[in-house]
Design a protein around this motif. Structure first.
Motif, mmCIF file in Angstrom:
data_model
loop_
_atom_site.group_PDB
_atom_site.id
_atom_site.type_symbol
_atom_site.label_atom_id
_atom_site.label_comp_id
_atom_site.label_asym_id
_atom_site.label_seq_id
_atom_site.Cartn_x
_atom_site.Cartn_y
_atom_site.Cartn_z
ATOM 1 N N ASP A 245 0.813 -1.213 0.000
ATOM 2 C CA ASP A 245 0.000 0.000 0.000
ATOM 3 C C ASP A 245 0.850 1.268 0.000
ATOM 4 O OD1 ASP A 245 -2.933 -1.030 0.639
ATOM 5 O OD2 ASP A 245 -1.539 -2.170 1.896
ATOM 6 N N LEU A 246 2.084 1.172 0.497
ATOM 7 C CA LEU A 246 2.978 2.326 0.564
ATOM 8 C C LEU A 246 4.407 1.818 0.513
ATOM 9 C CD1 LEU A 246 3.264 5.466 1.136
ATOM 10 C CD2 LEU A 246 3.510 4.831 3.554
ATOM 11 N N SER A 247 5.244 2.473 -0.284
ATOM 12 C CA SER A 247 6.652 2.085 -0.288
ATOM 13 C C SER A 247 7.504 3.236 0.216
ATOM 14 C CB SER A 247 7.102 1.619 -1.681
ATOM 15 O OG SER A 247 7.136 2.691 -2.595
ATOM 16 N N LEU A 248 8.685 2.881 0.723
ATOM 17 C CA LEU A 248 9.606 3.864 1.293
ATOM 18 C C LEU A 248 10.966 3.721 0.612
ATOM 19 C CD1 LEU A 248 7.532 2.988 3.665
ATOM 20 C CD2 LEU A 248 9.150 4.104 5.180
ATOM 21 N N LEU A 249 11.554 4.858 0.240
ATOM 22 C CA LEU A 249 12.932 4.883 -0.231
ATOM 23 C C LEU A 249 13.584 6.108 0.405
ATOM 24 C CD1 LEU A 249 14.923 3.322 -2.068
ATOM 25 C CD2 LEU A 249 14.522 5.107 -3.777
ATOM 26 N N VAL A 250 14.187 5.884 1.570
ATOM 27 C CA VAL A 250 14.703 7.005 2.366
ATOM 28 C C VAL A 250 16.232 7.028 2.341
ATOM 29 C CG1 VAL A 250 12.679 7.193 3.842
ATOM 30 C CG2 VAL A 250 14.493 5.579 4.460
ATOM 31 N N SER A 251 16.809 6.662 1.196
ATOM 32 C CA SER A 251 18.263 6.645 1.041
ATOM 33 C C SER A 251 18.867 7.999 1.404
ATOM 34 C CB SER A 251 18.630 6.323 -0.410
ATOM 35 O OG SER A 251 17.980 5.179 -0.864
ATOM 36 N N ARG A 252 20.070 7.931 1.983
ATOM 37 C CA ARG A 252 20.783 9.167 2.312
ATOM 38 C C ARG A 252 21.233 9.880 1.055
ATOM 39 N NH1 ARG A 252 24.392 6.111 6.929
ATOM 40 N NH2 ARG A 252 22.692 5.796 8.436
ATOM 41 N N GLN A 253 21.636 9.100 0.053
ATOM 42 C CA GLN A 253 21.976 9.633 -1.267
ATOM 43 C C GLN A 253 21.314 8.744 -2.304
ATOM 44 O OE1 GLN A 253 26.301 9.593 -1.151
ATOM 45 N NE2 GLN A 253 26.345 11.784 -0.695
ATOM 46 N N GLU A 254 20.703 9.351 -3.293
ATOM 47 C CA GLU A 254 20.014 8.594 -4.328
ATOM 48 C C GLU A 254 20.031 9.430 -5.604
ATOM 49 O OE1 GLU A 254 18.977 5.276 -5.480
ATOM 50 O OE2 GLU A 254 18.326 5.330 -3.385
ATOM 51 N N ALA A 255 20.606 8.890 -6.677
ATOM 52 C CA ALA A 255 20.653 9.647 -7.927
ATOM 53 C C ALA A 255 19.265 9.753 -8.552
ATOM 54 C CB ALA A 255 21.621 8.996 -8.907
ATOM 55 N N VAL A 260 11.137 3.928 -6.936
ATOM 56 C CA VAL A 260 10.044 4.904 -6.835
ATOM 57 C C VAL A 260 9.115 4.780 -8.032
ATOM 58 C CG1 VAL A 260 9.460 7.360 -6.757
ATOM 59 C CG2 VAL A 260 11.427 6.500 -5.471
ATOM 60 N N THR A 261 9.680 4.813 -9.242
ATOM 61 C CA THR A 261 8.826 4.732 -10.430
ATOM 62 C C THR A 261 8.223 3.341 -10.599
ATOM 63 O OG1 THR A 261 10.862 4.464 -11.731
ATOM 64 C CG2 THR A 261 9.852 6.645 -11.693
ATOM 65 N N GLU A 262 8.941 2.307 -10.150
ATOM 66 C CA GLU A 262 8.369 0.957 -10.192
ATOM 67 C C GLU A 262 7.160 0.863 -9.261
ATOM 68 O OE1 GLU A 262 11.641 -1.542 -9.256
ATOM 69 O OE2 GLU A 262 12.637 -1.231 -11.174
ATOM 70 N N SER A 263 7.237 1.555 -8.131
ATOM 71 C CA SER A 263 6.111 1.610 -7.205
ATOM 72 C C SER A 263 4.935 2.363 -7.833
ATOM 73 C CB SER A 263 6.552 2.285 -5.903
ATOM 74 O OG SER A 263 5.508 2.329 -4.964
ATOM 75 N N LEU A 264 5.231 3.524 -8.427
ATOM 76 C CA LEU A 264 4.168 4.325 -9.032
ATOM 77 C C LEU A 264 3.524 3.604 -10.206
ATOM 78 C CD1 LEU A 264 5.802 7.883 -8.999
ATOM 79 C CD2 LEU A 264 4.197 6.891 -7.350
ATOM 80 N N ALA A 265 4.300 2.798 -10.930
ATOM 81 C CA ALA A 265 3.738 2.049 -12.057
ATOM 82 C C ALA A 265 2.638 1.102 -11.611
ATOM 83 C CB ALA A 265 4.838 1.270 -12.764
ATOM 84 N N ARG A 266 2.602 0.799 -10.334
ATOM 85 C CA ARG A 266 1.591 -0.098 -9.777
ATOM 86 C C ARG A 266 0.545 0.663 -8.965
ATOM 87 N NH1 ARG A 266 6.416 -2.178 -10.599
ATOM 88 N NH2 ARG A 266 6.589 -4.343 -11.275
ATOM 89 N N GLY A 267 0.629 2.001 -9.002
ATOM 90 C CA GLY A 267 -0.337 2.816 -8.270
ATOM 91 C C GLY A 267 -0.075 2.886 -6.782
ATOM 92 N N ILE A 268 1.193 2.670 -6.371
ATOM 93 C CA ILE A 268 1.559 2.675 -4.957
ATOM 94 C C ILE A 268 2.286 3.980 -4.639
ATOM 95 C CG2 ILE A 268 2.859 1.507 -3.133
ATOM 96 C CD1 ILE A 268 2.784 -1.012 -4.983
ATOM 97 N N PRO A 269 1.796 4.792 -3.706
ATOM 98 C CA PRO A 269 2.496 6.026 -3.335
ATOM 99 C C PRO A 269 3.797 5.726 -2.598
ATOM 100 C CG PRO A 269 0.603 5.664 -1.902
ATOM 101 C CD PRO A 269 0.541 4.603 -2.965
ATOM 102 N N VAL A 270 4.676 6.740 -2.521
ATOM 103 C CA VAL A 270 6.021 6.534 -2.003
ATOM 104 C C VAL A 270 6.424 7.671 -1.064
ATOM 105 C CG1 VAL A 270 8.390 5.929 -2.645
ATOM 106 C CG2 VAL A 270 6.557 5.644 -4.317
ATOM 107 N N LEU A 271 7.153 7.317 -0.010
ATOM 108 C CA LEU A 271 7.817 8.295 0.847
ATOM 109 C C LEU A 271 9.312 8.269 0.532
ATOM 110 C CD1 LEU A 271 6.171 7.738 4.367
ATOM 111 C CD2 LEU A 271 5.924 9.724 2.878
ATOM 112 N N VAL A 272 9.894 9.456 0.272
ATOM 113 C CA VAL A 272 11.316 9.538 -0.050
ATOM 114 C C VAL A 272 11.972 10.616 0.808
ATOM 115 C CG1 VAL A 272 10.844 8.841 -2.435
ATOM 116 C CG2 VAL A 272 11.082 11.281 -1.884
ATOM 117 N N ARG A 273 13.301 10.637 0.779
ATOM 118 C CA ARG A 273 14.060 11.655 1.507
ATOM 119 C C ARG A 273 14.217 12.896 0.620
ATOM 120 N NH1 ARG A 273 18.251 11.162 5.890
ATOM 121 N NH2 ARG A 273 17.961 8.920 5.678
#
Length: 360
Positions: A245-255, A260-273
């Motif tokens: 239902d929700l995915s998290l990608l809270v990496s300290r550094q992320e290019a 994130v987009t793989e999650s959105l492709a399935r209609g799943i919202p995301v929390l990021v840093r």
């Protein structure tokens, strides 16, 4: 049509974003009719020894420079390139057209020597391709005259159905930079609410860190609620996404953060840093709110490193999301809209070919 040699690091064997990007780029280029050879360059990149660097030089020399329009071109993964500036300089002197594909700029914390090697390597080549605008901006701020961007694509995917109670997923190899520890610390602060969670990714990339995360889960009595799945692919990965239902990608550094987009492709919202390239990925669909501002399918959170501020902040947002049906529905609706507006890998491949064609 160009003959392309893609030189990739042989020491990254878990499912990293860079590996996935490289593989999907190759498939896209071949679908467009390009001849692509993939060469796995063994060595502890970017800190490979002299033997591995000499082997890289041999691979570059084998690209048969000087053939004029349509000649072979080498694209070197950035992890390899920053470990071999002298070899790239030698290839340039020999007339070899070489590009570097930068997935992640060298971190500032790596020290002056590593940053200098990056600058030498990128200055020696015909062009630099970055997998995000965030990465390109970092390099231009460091003095690189130009950095091109070829954003990752995403494959269409089935819409996730979710779970009851809500299920959260962190899809990333267990590495300190991915900061699964922060996610565990935040989840420990919302134990009074119903939810389940999965850490989806290799626990072999950094076994010591994986053990630390497991210990934190045990110490916080989360063993029955947080599941380690290991690295998943195919139907097993799709099943995990389907229940999320929700995915998290809270990496300290992320290019960028293709999770994130793989999650959105399935209609799943995301929390990021906030402040990382994952924020770029979250806003990629370009959704607009009623007031004309950006409408994110999730949220980008200011999460400073160290201390207890970040776990409390992340836990506060998770608590709000878990308790507020309107918030969950709003984020879900935005993710479902974003799902229809994401670029595919064909756009990525065509963009790269267009950049190479400019040099003919």
């Amino acid at each position: 049509m160009r003959h392309i040699r893609l030189l990739v690091p042989g020491n990254i064997r878990h499912s990293s974003g860079g590996n996935v990007y490289n593989a999907r780029l190759v498939a896209g280029l071949r679908e467009l009719g390009a001849a692509v050879d993939v060469i796995s360059v063994e060595g502890d990149w970017p800190h490979a020894g002299a033997t591995e660097r000499r082997r890289l030089g041999t691979f570059l020399e084998a690209s048969e420079p000087g053939g004029g329009p349509g000649q072979a071109v080498a694209i070197v993964d950035g992890l390899v390139a920053v470990g071999a500036p002298a070899e790239l300089e030698a290839a340039a002197r020999a007339g070899q057209e070489t590009w570097v594909l930068v997935h992640m700029p060298v971190p500032e914390s790596s020290g002056e020597s590593s940053l200098a090697d990056e600058a030498r390597a990128l200055s020696a080549v015909a062009g630099v391709i970055c997998t995000s605008a965030w990465a390109a901006s970092v390099l231009t701020e460091r003095g690189l005259p130009q950095a091109h961007v070829a954003l990752p694509g995403v494959d269409p995917a089935a819409q996730a159905g979710g779970s009851t109670p809500p299920h959260l997923a962190v899809v990333a190899a267990l590495l300190p930079n991915k900061d699964q520890m922060l996610a565990v610390e935040a989840l420990a602060l919302v134990q009074d609410l119903p939810w389940t969670a999965s850490l989806v990714g290799s626990d072999r990339a950094d076994p010591d860190y994986a053990r630390e995360v497991r210990a934190a889960i045990t110490e916080n009595s989360l063993q029955e609620r947080v599941r380690f799945t290991g690295e998943l692919a195919g139907e097993a990965l799709e099943a995990e996404w389907a229940r999320t239902d929700l995915s998290l990608l809270v990496s300290r550094q992320e290019a960028f953060g293709m999770a994130v987009t793989e999650s959105l492709a399935r209609g799943i919202p995301v929390l990021v840093r906030e402040g990382t390239g994952a924020e770029e990925a979250l806003g990629l669909a370009g959704l607009t709110a009623a007031d004309g501002g950006p409408r994110l399918p999730g949220a980008a959170l200011p999460l400073p490193e160290g201390g207890q501020e970040s776990p409390r902040l992340l836990a506060g947002v998770l608590r709000h999301w878990l308790q507020d049906p309107d918030m969950r529905e709003s984020w879900r609706a935005a993710a479902l809209e974003a799902r229809t507006r994401l670029p595919d890998w064909g756009i990525t491949a065509r963009g790269v070919l267009a950049l190479l064609a400019e040099q003919d």
